[in-house]
Design an enzyme around this catalytic site. Structure first.
Site, mmCIF file in Angstrom:
data_model
loop_
_atom_site.group_PDB
_atom_site.id
_atom_site.type_symbol
_atom_site.label_atom_id
_atom_site.label_comp_id
_atom_site.label_asym_id
_atom_site.label_seq_id
_atom_site.Cartn_x
_atom_site.Cartn_y
_atom_site.Cartn_z
ATOM 1 N N CYS A 55 -4.665 9.701 133.996
ATOM 2 C CA CYS A 55 -4.017 10.112 135.257
ATOM 3 C C CYS A 55 -2.497 10.155 135.101
ATOM 4 O O CYS A 55 -1.919 9.473 134.279
ATOM 5 C CB CYS A 55 -4.361 9.122 136.362
ATOM 6 S SG CYS A 55 -6.111 8.977 136.688
ATOM 7 N N ARG A 115 -1.213 15.072 130.068
ATOM 8 C CA ARG A 115 -1.908 13.777 129.997
ATOM 9 C C ARG A 115 -3.403 13.938 130.138
ATOM 10 O O ARG A 115 -4.163 13.022 129.847
ATOM 11 C CB ARG A 115 -1.368 12.827 131.068
ATOM 12 C CG ARG A 115 0.107 12.468 130.932
ATOM 13 C CD ARG A 115 0.616 11.662 132.114
ATOM 14 N NE ARG A 115 -0.090 10.402 132.229
ATOM 15 C CZ ARG A 115 0.224 9.299 131.520
ATOM 16 N NH1 ARG A 115 1.221 9.350 130.651
ATOM 17 N NH2 ARG A 115 -0.444 8.183 131.665
ATOM 18 N N TRP A 130 -7.664 11.881 136.031
ATOM 19 C CA TRP A 130 -8.596 11.986 134.908
ATOM 20 C C TRP A 130 -9.756 11.084 135.299
ATOM 21 O O TRP A 130 -9.640 9.854 135.306
ATOM 22 C CB TRP A 130 -7.920 11.513 133.618
ATOM 23 C CG TRP A 130 -8.704 11.746 132.374
ATOM 24 C CD1 TRP A 130 -8.828 12.903 131.668
ATOM 25 C CD2 TRP A 130 -9.477 10.755 131.663
ATOM 26 N NE1 TRP A 130 -9.616 12.703 130.564
ATOM 27 C CE2 TRP A 130 -10.039 11.416 130.538
ATOM 28 C CE3 TRP A 130 -9.754 9.411 131.852
ATOM 29 C CZ2 TRP A 130 -10.851 10.758 129.614
ATOM 30 C CZ3 TRP A 130 -10.557 8.751 130.934
ATOM 31 C CH2 TRP A 130 -11.111 9.428 129.840
ATOM 32 N N ASN A 172 -3.151 4.966 138.614
ATOM 33 C CA ASN A 172 -3.564 5.249 137.243
ATOM 34 C C ASN A 172 -4.052 3.929 136.663
ATOM 35 O O ASN A 172 -3.310 2.956 136.613
ATOM 36 C CB ASN A 172 -2.406 5.798 136.406
ATOM 37 C CG ASN A 172 -2.801 5.957 134.942
ATOM 38 O OD1 ASN A 172 -3.979 6.122 134.630
ATOM 39 N ND2 ASN A 172 -1.834 5.869 134.036
ATOM 40 N N GLY A 173 -5.301 3.886 136.265
ATOM 41 C CA GLY A 173 -5.854 2.661 135.676
ATOM 42 C C GLY A 173 -7.307 2.486 136.107
ATOM 43 O O GLY A 173 -7.937 3.411 136.604
ATOM 44 N N GLU A 226 -8.415 13.387 109.377
ATOM 45 C CA GLU A 226 -7.525 13.941 110.406
ATOM 46 C C GLU A 226 -7.833 15.413 110.640
ATOM 47 O O GLU A 226 -7.875 15.886 111.782
ATOM 48 C CB GLU A 226 -6.073 13.754 110.001
ATOM 49 C CG GLU A 226 -5.051 14.488 110.852
ATOM 50 C CD GLU A 226 -5.089 14.091 112.326
ATOM 51 O OE1 GLU A 226 -5.751 13.108 112.688
ATOM 52 O OE2 GLU A 226 -4.469 14.805 113.132
ATOM 53 N N LYS A 241 -8.838 17.035 114.305
ATOM 54 C CA LYS A 241 -8.075 18.145 114.910
ATOM 55 C C LYS A 241 -9.010 19.269 115.324
ATOM 56 O O LYS A 241 -8.952 19.791 116.433
ATOM 57 C CB LYS A 241 -7.037 18.684 113.921
ATOM 58 C CG LYS A 241 -5.823 17.837 113.745
ATOM 59 C CD LYS A 241 -4.795 17.982 114.859
ATOM 60 C CE LYS A 241 -4.764 16.891 115.880
ATOM 61 N NZ LYS A 241 -4.945 15.542 115.562
ATOM 62 N N GLU A 295 -11.384 18.237 118.331
ATOM 63 C CA GLU A 295 -10.841 17.945 119.662
ATOM 64 C C GLU A 295 -10.282 19.180 120.373
ATOM 65 O O GLU A 295 -10.161 19.179 121.581
ATOM 66 C CB GLU A 295 -9.793 16.847 119.606
ATOM 67 C CG GLU A 295 -8.544 17.163 118.846
ATOM 68 C CD GLU A 295 -7.557 15.987 118.920
ATOM 69 O OE1 GLU A 295 -7.533 15.261 119.916
ATOM 70 O OE2 GLU A 295 -6.817 15.821 117.946
ATOM 71 N N HIS A 323 -25.188 12.420 98.446
ATOM 72 C CA HIS A 323 -26.029 11.260 98.810
ATOM 73 C C HIS A 323 -26.631 11.417 100.195
ATOM 74 O O HIS A 323 -26.824 10.439 100.909
ATOM 75 C CB HIS A 323 -25.198 9.979 98.701
ATOM 76 C CG HIS A 323 -24.709 9.721 97.317
ATOM 77 N ND1 HIS A 323 -25.527 9.300 96.288
ATOM 78 C CD2 HIS A 323 -23.493 9.904 96.760
ATOM 79 C CE1 HIS A 323 -24.825 9.195 95.169
ATOM 80 N NE2 HIS A 323 -23.581 9.550 95.424
ATOM 81 N N LYS A 382 -3.813 12.596 126.802
ATOM 82 C CA LYS A 382 -2.799 12.395 125.770
ATOM 83 C C LYS A 382 -2.644 10.922 125.413
ATOM 84 O O LYS A 382 -2.509 10.563 124.270
ATOM 85 C CB LYS A 382 -1.460 12.945 126.234
ATOM 86 C CG LYS A 382 -0.344 12.802 125.202
ATOM 87 C CD LYS A 382 -0.692 13.488 123.904
ATOM 88 C CE LYS A 382 0.344 13.301 122.837
ATOM 89 N NZ LYS A 382 -0.116 13.801 121.524
#
Ligand code: AGP
Length: 605
Positions: A2, A27, A75, A99-100, A478, A482, A485, A501, A600
């Site tokens: 949020c 965000r 969010w 927010n939380g 990484e 990328k 997402e 394997h 974010k």
């Protein structure tokens, strides 16, 4: 996560709030809303909707002259994406945004008999109902007696019907900054929301009540003591937080990496040796270190993995890398001489923050590699090494990763010198190579059009594999993240030697495999592994130092990585992987800056 913003001052609040929310879109969110004192009287109006900030603008009044209000991008954590669940929430005389996560909201509903006041599914409305129930006519007194009842994380902005023109705020764990300017007073999740008005800001201390009025801001702790704000100032301006002509923040930030690395390493390399004097990190931090643990999440954790491989290979010193959300709930194997490095772009990731707090119960040798000045993780670590990448707006970390890796190289070389595990000559060689990284990246960026073209082959894929050995394997983690997402293609990183394997069973005709083979000592092994997948129909994109490879039994597309010392090819290869993800994402019609479900800075567990 949020986004929150509050304003009260001499200007019309509505556009300030809406523009601020637009700056906080990065965000991650799914609905938005504002509340304001109508005609600056005691009546509070709300406009809110599921959807984007532009959808909110469409339902706002053009003739709104209010100069005091709050705004929110949600969010979803509790309850679906609906208009009713969007913030702000108004119960009786109280209107607030949050927010939380209020972890005990069910208990509060029962204990204070709040259910009749509720129309949404959110924990936030419960908070509004409780503040309203406890309201005794004095906002400060109300906040003081209500806030201790909450368990969990919160950043509240609160308006009380009987106090027009005032915004109150209080936080625990969730981020909140504020400032007072000629236009009025601002409070927000982060500086970008009001950067147009001020580069000066202060972190609102936890459990401290912020009172914002037209011309002043005051802070008071829960015991009634006045608290002086400690102002900070950022060294970047509004343009750094805008696209500057690029179609997306992500591609802009990919291109910013040479400058970001220069700004991060230059102040820390003196006479070709690592130097942390300006960061107040003494050599003693690196002495008598019994073990090293790097703790982070996501991309930051993958940067830590690269640091691990570099330090182990260069110094022969073992390094543990822990996923923060796992570290928190396992038995920490630490002692007073353990070195703990936490890595975080935002400096607010709750899993990393709580892992740091746990580590600090064992050792004072904690150091944070953080990009946001004054962030919670930075403030709570014993030492902090700020990366100077500037604001990273795109959800997908790019420049943060490369400056984090560069920081790990600086720290590793300093550790080697202090513990006599690295010669001065070797340290100078590493530092001189590190100083070349910005130009190396600039050279690789010239391959952007080639990468954009090759990703056209990726856009219809449902799966992809990233394979490599050594540093190339750590990098492949990484690369896979990328792609996942921002393109929603299921991608997996695999040690090239491990594929046979089991996982090679997933290789079938046309499955994309991005292979990275820049490490000389294992080059031939990786090529053999690539032939194994090629023989089973894989579509192979190969990154290597070879000038050119046309052998179609090895790869379908070859990307040249300009030859440099093996420890430093990662800075070149990652640029290619970032661009593969970016162009695959845009090719699939996804907005890479705001991928679905993602935020974010993950400030909830
Ligand atoms: C990576 O592209 C994501 N943005 C995510 O994995 C991120 O790196 C992770 O959430 C950690 O964030 P931090 O660096 O702000 O702590």
């Amino acid at each position: 996560m949020c986004g929150i913003i509050g304003f009260t001052g001499h200007k019309e609040a509505q556009d300030i709030l809406l523009d601020g929310l637009a700056k906080l879109e990065y965000r991650g969110y799914d609905s938005a809303g504002i509340a304001f004192f109508k005609d600056n009287g005691g009546h509070i109006s709300i406009r809110k909707t599921a959807g984007k900030v532009n959808d909110l603008r469409a339902i706002c009044d053009d003739d709104n002259t209010s100069t005091c209000g709050i705004g929110h991008t949600r969010w979803a954590t509790h309850g679906g994406v609906t208009n009713a669940n969007a913030h702000p929430h108004k119960v009786g005389k109280v209107t607030l945004i949050h927010n939380g996560i209020i972890e005990n909201y069910h208990e509060l509903i029962e204990k204070y008999n709040l259910s009749d006041s509720l129309v949404s599914e959110t924990d936030t409305e419960v908070a509004a109902a409780l503040f309203n129930k406890m309201f005794d006519g004095d906002p400060i007194a109300t906040i003081k007696k209500t806030v201790p009842l909450f368990k969990g994380s919160f950043a509240f902005c609160i308006m009380f019907k009987e106090n027009p023109g005032k915004v109150f705020a209080v936080r625990n764990v969730s981020p909140m900054v504020a400032t007072n300017t000629d236009a009025g007073s601002f409070v927000a999740s982060d500086l970008t929301a009001f950067i147009n008005f001020s580069k000066r800001y202060f972190i609102v201390p936890e459990y401290t009540i912020l009172t914002m009025e037209e011309d002043k801001i005051s802070l008071q702790d829960l015991e009634g003591n006045n608290v002086e704000p400690e102002y900070l100032e950022v060294n970047w301006d509004i343009s750094a937080a805008e696209k500057e002509g690029y179609p997306h923040y992500m591609i802009k930030e990919i291109h910013e990496q040479p400058r970001a690395i220069t700004r991060t390493i230059s102040p820390r390399i003196k006479d070709s040796l690592p130097n942390f004097e300006d960061d107040n990190i003494p050599d003693s931090f690196f002495e008598n270190c019994s073990d090293i643990t790097v703790i982070a999440c996501g991309t930051a954790m993958y940067a830590g993995n690269v640091g691990k491989t570099f330090i182990q290979n260069a110094l022969g010193v073992p390094v543990n890398v822990a996923i923060a959300s796992e570290f928190r709930y396992e038995r920490p194997v630490l002692n007073e001489n353990s070195m703990v490095i936490v890595v975080s772009q935002s400096g607010e990731t709750i899993d990393t923050l709580e892992a740091l707090r746990l580590a600090k119960k064992y050792t004072n040798k904690t150091l944070a590699v953080v990009n946001v000045k004054g962030s919670t993780i930075a403030r709570e670590s014993n030492y902090v090494l700020y990366t100077h990448a500037g604001p990273e707006i795109a959800v997908a970390s790019t420049k943060a990763y490369t400056v984090q890796v560069a920081s790990m190289y600086l720290l590793g070389c300093k550790l080697g010198l202090v513990t006599n595990k690295l010669s001065v000559e070797k340290a100078k060689e590493f530092m001189n190579n590190l100083k070349k990284v910005p130009d190396m990246i600039k050279a690789v960026l010239t391959q952007e059009d080639k990468v954009a073209e090759l990703t056209k082959r990726m856009t219809n894929s449902t799966n992809a594999f990233f394979i490599g050995r050594g540093l190339d394997y750590t990098l492949s983690m990484e690369g896979a993240l990328k792609l996942k997402e921002i393109s929603y293609i299921h991608a997996e990183a695999y040690a090239a030697g491990e594929l046979k394997h089991g996982t090679i069973a997933l290789i079938s005709e046309g499955v994309p495999v991005i292979a990275i083979a820049t490490q000389d000592h294992v080059y031939s092994k990786v090529i053999s592994n690539i032939r194994e997948v090629k023989a089973r129909g894989a579509y192979v994109i190969l990154l290597s130092k070879d000038e050119k490879i046309t052998d179609k039994t090895v790869c379908d597309v070859h990307i040249n990585i300009p030859p440099v010392a093996d420890e430093f090819t990662i800075f070149e290869s990652v640029i290619i992987l970032q661009m593969i993800a970016y162009y695959t994402s845009t090719g699939r019609g996804v907005n890479p800056d705001q991928p679905r479900n993602l935020a974010k800075s993950v400030t909830v567990e």
